[in-house]
Scaffold this active site. Structure first.
Site, PDB file in Angstrom:
ATOM      1  N   LYS A 112       0.815  -1.213   0.000  1.00  0.00           N
ATOM      2  CA  LYS A 112       0.000   0.000   0.000  1.00  0.00           C
ATOM      3  C   LYS A 112       0.854   1.271   0.000  1.00  0.00           C
ATOM      4  O   LYS A 112       0.431   2.310  -0.488  1.00  0.00           O
ATOM      5  CB  LYS A 112      -0.923   0.026   1.217  1.00  0.00           C
ATOM      6  CG  LYS A 112      -1.838  -1.168   1.390  1.00  0.00           C
ATOM      7  CD  LYS A 112      -2.899  -1.251   0.325  1.00  0.00           C
ATOM      8  CE  LYS A 112      -4.077  -2.148   0.707  1.00  0.00           C
ATOM      9  NZ  LYS A 112      -3.741  -3.575   0.843  1.00  0.00           N
TER      10      LYS A 112
HETATM   11  C1  LIG Z   1      -4.376  -4.705   0.459  1.00  0.00           C
HETATM   12  C2  LIG Z   1      -3.633  -5.981   0.447  1.00  0.00           C
HETATM   13  C3  LIG Z   1      -3.947  -6.988  -0.468  1.00  0.00           C
HETATM   14  C4  LIG Z   1      -5.101  -6.903  -1.425  1.00  0.00           C
HETATM   15  O1  LIG Z   1      -4.936  -5.885  -2.377  1.00  0.00           O
HETATM   16  P1  LIG Z   1      -6.214  -5.350  -3.196  1.00  0.00           P
HETATM   17  O2  LIG Z   1      -5.721  -4.236  -4.023  1.00  0.00           O
HETATM   18  O3  LIG Z   1      -7.203  -4.917  -2.156  1.00  0.00           O
HETATM   19  O4  LIG Z   1      -6.732  -6.494  -3.983  1.00  0.00           O
HETATM   20  C5  LIG Z   1      -3.159  -8.125  -0.462  1.00  0.00           C
HETATM   21  N1  LIG Z   1      -2.152  -8.268   0.407  1.00  0.00           N
HETATM   22  C6  LIG Z   1      -1.825  -7.321   1.300  1.00  0.00           C
HETATM   23  C7  LIG Z   1      -0.707  -7.548   2.239  1.00  0.00           C
HETATM   24  C8  LIG Z   1      -2.550  -6.131   1.342  1.00  0.00           C
HETATM   25  O5  LIG Z   1      -2.233  -5.182   2.223  1.00  0.00           O
END
Ligand SMILES: *Cc1c(COP(=O)(O)O)cnc(C)c1O
Length: 468
Positions: A112
């Protein structure tokens, strides 16, 4: 370039407006009216270039009418300087044709940060230019909240309100949101699931009087600016593995479908991507939907990969919009059915379109732990549980296809973010990086609220509302 809503009933927006709004006023998600394309020579020229330079080339066509080239360059450079690895997103090889793209070297140890570090800078600049304040609100299954807190803390023009499901995020995730001293950060533990948190956020956005009164801004993965930032690493990884001269496939641990949707956009921009593989944990609505065409909600199961414990996969709406030939009226009908009856059937042509681009595999709890153990035993590499869900799916996709093109699994979190699951599976205790070593000893600050929109709105008006 203009941004249109998937529901077709909101006016077209600029990049700037799409970014500061988050969700369109008709409840839809913004998508560009035309996807820019990069030619093969441009893509080939990315080979060996620093991450930030590729990011500039990929992001500029989307954001050029909001930021001057120098501004964009400076914000991108700042965002990726916050990463602890010189490659920003290094590739690690597990086997012939099987790679992990490590996206977790940013400040909060999950992918993120790649988007949020840039979004924080863009939002700050945009608001500063307008002389406005805003309340940034986000629902989080753990990682988005931490990334937003880190990206927006201390900014004078922004209050940050993060909703997370009480008791359902890891200790590390929670502490990253609750242990920062900055007064503009407000962590709310909602007595409910992630989907409840996301529903509260959507309801606040659809309450236009409230939305305008407090200048609500969304930073969930529905925010188009986040998707844009995530497109970059598809190009970076593909070029490192011989693209655009040969196709590369990607497997993406998926929850809200933001990360994999960025791959879909990269492909539409001209990057030769072979397969896009959706990897889900036991919350397998996407896998079931591709298998039988029915997008049907079930209860959320708690797993060791909590950032994917999601049933309503918001960004899937964008993929569906494209698969429907951008027919907003049909999409509105489907979403209405979901709201009222808890499911909808994907029309056959759209389903064929989705199946032509995406595969999906579900990995259960035992398989996830087995994968962490196997990868550690065979390679010495420690995977976090989300990435393990991805690697497990990738192995099945490779087996199915004969494994001719390289497969890149997006490594979405650092194993130290989910130590309990890692220790259980591998016996290894992954250490937090030095900048977070004292995390478990910092004081925490958060507010527990019921699963109730009105209670959250009251909190925001009293504690965070710019104009309240
Ligand atoms: C947010 C997240 C995901 C999923 O990503 P999306 O874009 O919501 O599909 C997978 N793994 C981790 C560690 C995340 O923080």
């Amino acid at each position: 370039m203009h941004y249109i809503s998937t529901r077709g009933e909101a006016p077209a927006a600029s990049f700037f407006d799409a970014m500061t709004a988050g969700l369109a006023r008709d409840g839809g998600l913004y998508v560009p009216d035309v996807v820019p394309s990069l030619d093969a020579a441009t893509i080939a020229g990315f080979a060996g270039r620093p991450y930030a330079e590729v990011a500039e080339a990929v992001i500029a066509p989307f954001a050029a009418d909001a930021f001057a080239p120098d501004d964009l360059r400076e914000m991108i450079a700042g965002a990726y300087r916050s990463f602890r690895h010189p490659a920003v997103t290094p590739l690690v090889q597990l086997e012939t044709n099987l790679f992990v793209l490590e996206l977790f070297h940013g400040p909060t140890l999950a992918f993120k940060d790649v988007a949020m570090q840039l979004l924080g800078r863009m939002m700050d600049r945009a608001l500063g230019r307008k002389g406005e304040r805003a309340v940034v609100v986000g629902a989080t299954s753990g990682d988005t909240g931490a990334a937003a807190v880190e990206a927006f803390r201390g900014l004078p023009q922004v209050d940050v309100v993060i909703l997370y499901p009480h008791g359902r995020v890891s200790d590390v995730q929670r502490r990253q949101m609750t242990s920062v001293p900055d007064a503009n950060i407000h962590a709310i533990a909602v007595e409910g699931s992630f989907d409840d948190c996301q529903s509260i956020v959507k309801a606040m956005f659809n309450h236009h009087e409230f939305r305008d009164a407090v200048q609500l801004t969304g930073v969930n993965s529905i925010n188009w600016a986040r998707i844009v930032a995530q497109i970059t690493y598809y190009f970076v990884a593909a070029v490192a593995l011989g693209g655009p001269h040969r196709p590369v496939s990607f497997t993406v641990p998926t929850g809200n479908f933001g990360d994999i949707f960025a791959g879909h956009v990269a492909k539409r921009m001209g990057l030769p991507i072979d397969r896009l593989v959706i990897a889900t944990n036991e919350n397998d609505i996407l896998q079931r939907c591709l298998a039988d065409g029915d997008y049907a909600l079930r209860d959320v199961a708690q797993t060791q990969s909590p950032s994917m414990d999601i049933q309503i996969s918001s960004n899937f709406e964008r993929a569906l919009f494209d698969a429907l030939g951008r027919d907003a009226a049909t999409l509105r009908g489907l979403m209405g059915g979901l709201r009222q009856g808890g499911h909808f059937s994907v029309p056959p042509q759209a389903l064929a379109q989705l199946r032509g681009e995406f595969d999906a595999f579900r990995t259960d709890e035992v398989e996830t732990a087995d994968e962490m153990r196997r990868t550690y035993r065979e390679t010495g590499h420690i995977l976090d549980p989300h990435t393990a869900v991805g690697v497990h799916a990738a192995r099945r996709a490779l087996a199915q296809e004969g494994g001719s093109s390289p497969m890149v699994v997006l490594g979405t979190a650092h194993p130290a973010k989910f130590p309990d699951a890692v220790v259980r599976a591998t016996g290894q205790h992954p250490a937090l990086p030095p900048h977070m070593a004292d995390l478990m000893h910092r004081p925490e600050r958060f507010t527990v609220l019921p699963n109730d929109v009105a209670a959250v709105q009251r909190f925001i008006r009293e504690r965070a509302g710019a104009a309240a």
